[in-house]
Write an enzyme that holds these catalytic residues in place. Structure first.
Site, mmCIF file in Angstrom:
data_model
loop_
_atom_site.group_PDB
_atom_site.id
_atom_site.type_symbol
_atom_site.label_atom_id
_atom_site.label_comp_id
_atom_site.label_asym_id
_atom_site.label_seq_id
_atom_site.Cartn_x
_atom_site.Cartn_y
_atom_site.Cartn_z
ATOM 1 N N ASP A 182 5.073 -7.632 2.310
ATOM 2 C CA ASP A 182 6.003 -7.552 1.136
ATOM 3 C C ASP A 182 5.431 -8.357 0.057
ATOM 4 O O ASP A 182 5.205 -9.601 0.511
ATOM 5 C CB ASP A 182 7.386 -8.030 1.501
ATOM 6 C CG ASP A 182 8.093 -6.968 2.644
ATOM 7 O OD1 ASP A 182 8.571 -6.082 2.131
ATOM 8 O OD2 ASP A 182 8.126 -7.288 3.890
ATOM 9 N N GLU A 184 15.586 2.959 3.112
ATOM 10 C CA GLU A 184 16.041 1.443 3.606
ATOM 11 C C GLU A 184 17.574 1.948 3.861
ATOM 12 O O GLU A 184 18.300 2.271 2.901
ATOM 13 C CB GLU A 184 16.076 0.352 2.281
ATOM 14 C CG GLU A 184 14.511 0.188 2.122
ATOM 15 C CD GLU A 184 14.576 -1.004 0.880
ATOM 16 O OE1 GLU A 184 15.599 -1.034 -0.065
ATOM 17 O OE2 GLU A 184 13.685 -1.939 0.747
#
Lengths: 252, 201
Positions: free
Chosen positions: A11, A130
């Site tokens: 990330d 997500e």
């Protein structure tokens, strides 16, 4: 028997690898080039590289940084973060990406998945979802780094994304992400049970056993993890060794 | 090194990672869509991702199909990768039947029905079994829905099993090689294949 892929995920925020918890609460953990190289050397099968704020701030990911990260490794890299146009995908591919992961823009404009698949082939386009579990037990898809509701049921959205031409589903459990308490097996299984395309599970890896469960119980085709690798709880090779002992086929 | 390797740019695929793989061995492979440059080179790489028809169209509109065939006819080193390997066969059966480069007789067909509910495309690492020795008998990275089906057994240089089906994962004819997998994405095993190719020159 097919090989299960083990995919460390980076990330990215700014120039750093960060580790979100529940996709927020960021902590800087290091340099993306060094992490990518380390995972390549440990035997990672692929990498996922997500600029987690690009979409939120409506900017593009840093293609120069991406290029410097992909330059030293020879495994496939899936790149996401703020991908909104065919031009963005081209830029990502030119910067060393092999596939792109699309979340926010696909929710806003689902036809973009078809357009992108037609231009680059389905194998190049991963639908990134997500998912957060709702009080009624269903899963809702979120965008902009887990901040915005989409109004889409995550399972139905996966189904539609496949119809629109996505070649892989990258499913993250926002609830489990960064917790190291195990994957959301129910979420993974619900999608993997019907998906004709590979499902990559992310969110909650805590130890090699949790990875095994995502494969054996969740039926994931590939497993992504970040905290356990970033913080050196386990390296890629030791997770693979564990899986091999459990008769899961992985690349040596 | 003074010899020249061309990576053919016909509008498909990520050429950056291939260029990078050659660079790893100090070889500055040149990306080109110029037929004359191709014919004058020492070795060519035909990369590619996408459909058979789009690939052939990409070669033809740039006037490169004949150049690649002429180059291969001299038995100079050619490396076809994924779609690039498929295009080297006689015809492709993806979204219709389309004529290929016909450098190696055979066709490109859809994966047959697979056992154990295995998924198509075949994505990920898989083993190659080859008479070619240590360089080739490794795990490589695959992404494909269609497979190479060469007509003559002598052109089968590698076999891979997926979903209970054995398919041809490497074709070879003299100095002409085609890999269904992506050596440039297959870690050290893939780099060895690239090195092997460089050594053909």
């Amino acid at each position: 028997m097919k090989n299960i892929r083990i995919i460390p995920r980076l990330d990215i925020k700014g120039q750093n690898v960060v580790k979100p918890v529940h996709t927020e609460a960021l902590r800087v953990v290091g340099n993306p080039k060094e992490f990518a190289r380390r995972y390549y050397e440990e035997g990672a099968d692929e990498l996922i590289y997500l600029d987690i704020v690009a979409s939120l701030y409506q900017r593009n990911l840093d293609f120069n940084l991406l290029k410097s990260v992909t330059d030293a490794i020879f495994i496939p890299v899936t790149v996401g973060g703020g991908i909104r146009t065919i031009h963005d995908i081209n830029n990502a591919l030119r910067s060393g990406a092999d596939k792109v992961a699309i979340n926010t823009h696909a929710v806003r404009c689902p036809e973009f998945l078809s357009e992108a698949a037609k231009e680059f082939g389905s194998q190049c386009i991963a639908l990134y979802i997500e998912a957060k579990k709702q009080p009624n037990g269903t899963y809702e898809a979120f965008t902009d780094g887990g901040r915005e509701r989409s109004g889409f049921n995550a399972i139905e959205w996966a189904r539609r994304g496949i119809e629109l031409g996505a070649g892989e589903i990258l499913i993250t459990s926002v609830d489990k992400d960064g917790t190291r308490r195990g994957y959301d097996l129910d979420l993974i299984k619900q999608i993997a049970s019907f998906s004709p395309i590979p499902v990559i599970a992310h969110g909650g890896a805590g130890d090699p056993e949790s990875v095994f469960k995502a494969i054996a119980d969740g039926k994931a085709d590939a497993v992504s993890a970040s905290s356990i690798f970033h913080y050196r709880d386990f390296d890629v090779a030791s997770v693979k060794n564990y899986l091999r002992e459990k008769n899961i086929n992985v690349r040596v | 090194m003074s010899s020249k390797i061309i990576i053919i740019d016909y509008g498909v695929g990520n050429l950056q990672s291939l260029k990078k793989a050659f660079k790893f061995f100090g070889v500055d492979a040149v990306v080109s869509e110029d037929a004359n440059e191709i014919l004058a080179s020492d070795a060519i790489v035909l990369p590619g991702v996408g459909s058979f028809e789009a690939g052939m169209r990409g070669l033809k509109i740039r006037g490169l199909a004949e150049a690649v065939k002429a180059f291969a006819a001299k038995n100079k080193p050619v490396l076809g990768i994924c779609l690039g390997a498929q295009l080297m066969l006689s015809e492709g059966h993806e979204f219709g039947v389309f004529e290929g480069l016909n450098i190696i007789p055979g066709k490109v067909v859809k994966f047959p029905e697979l056992a154990n509910g295995e998924k198509i495309p075949h994505v990920g690492w898989n083993k190659v079994k080859s008479p070619g020795g240590g360089v080739w008998n490794k795990d490589f990275y695959f992404v494909h829905s269609y497979i190479l089906d060469p007509k003559n057994h002598e052109n089968v240089f590698g076999l891979t099993t997926y979903g209970g089906r054995e398919f041809c994962s490497v074709v070879k004819k003299g100095n002409i090689y085609g890999t269904q997998f992506h050596p440039e994405k297959s870690g050290e095993a893939g780099l060895e294949v690239i090195k092997n190719f460089i050594n053909l020159i």
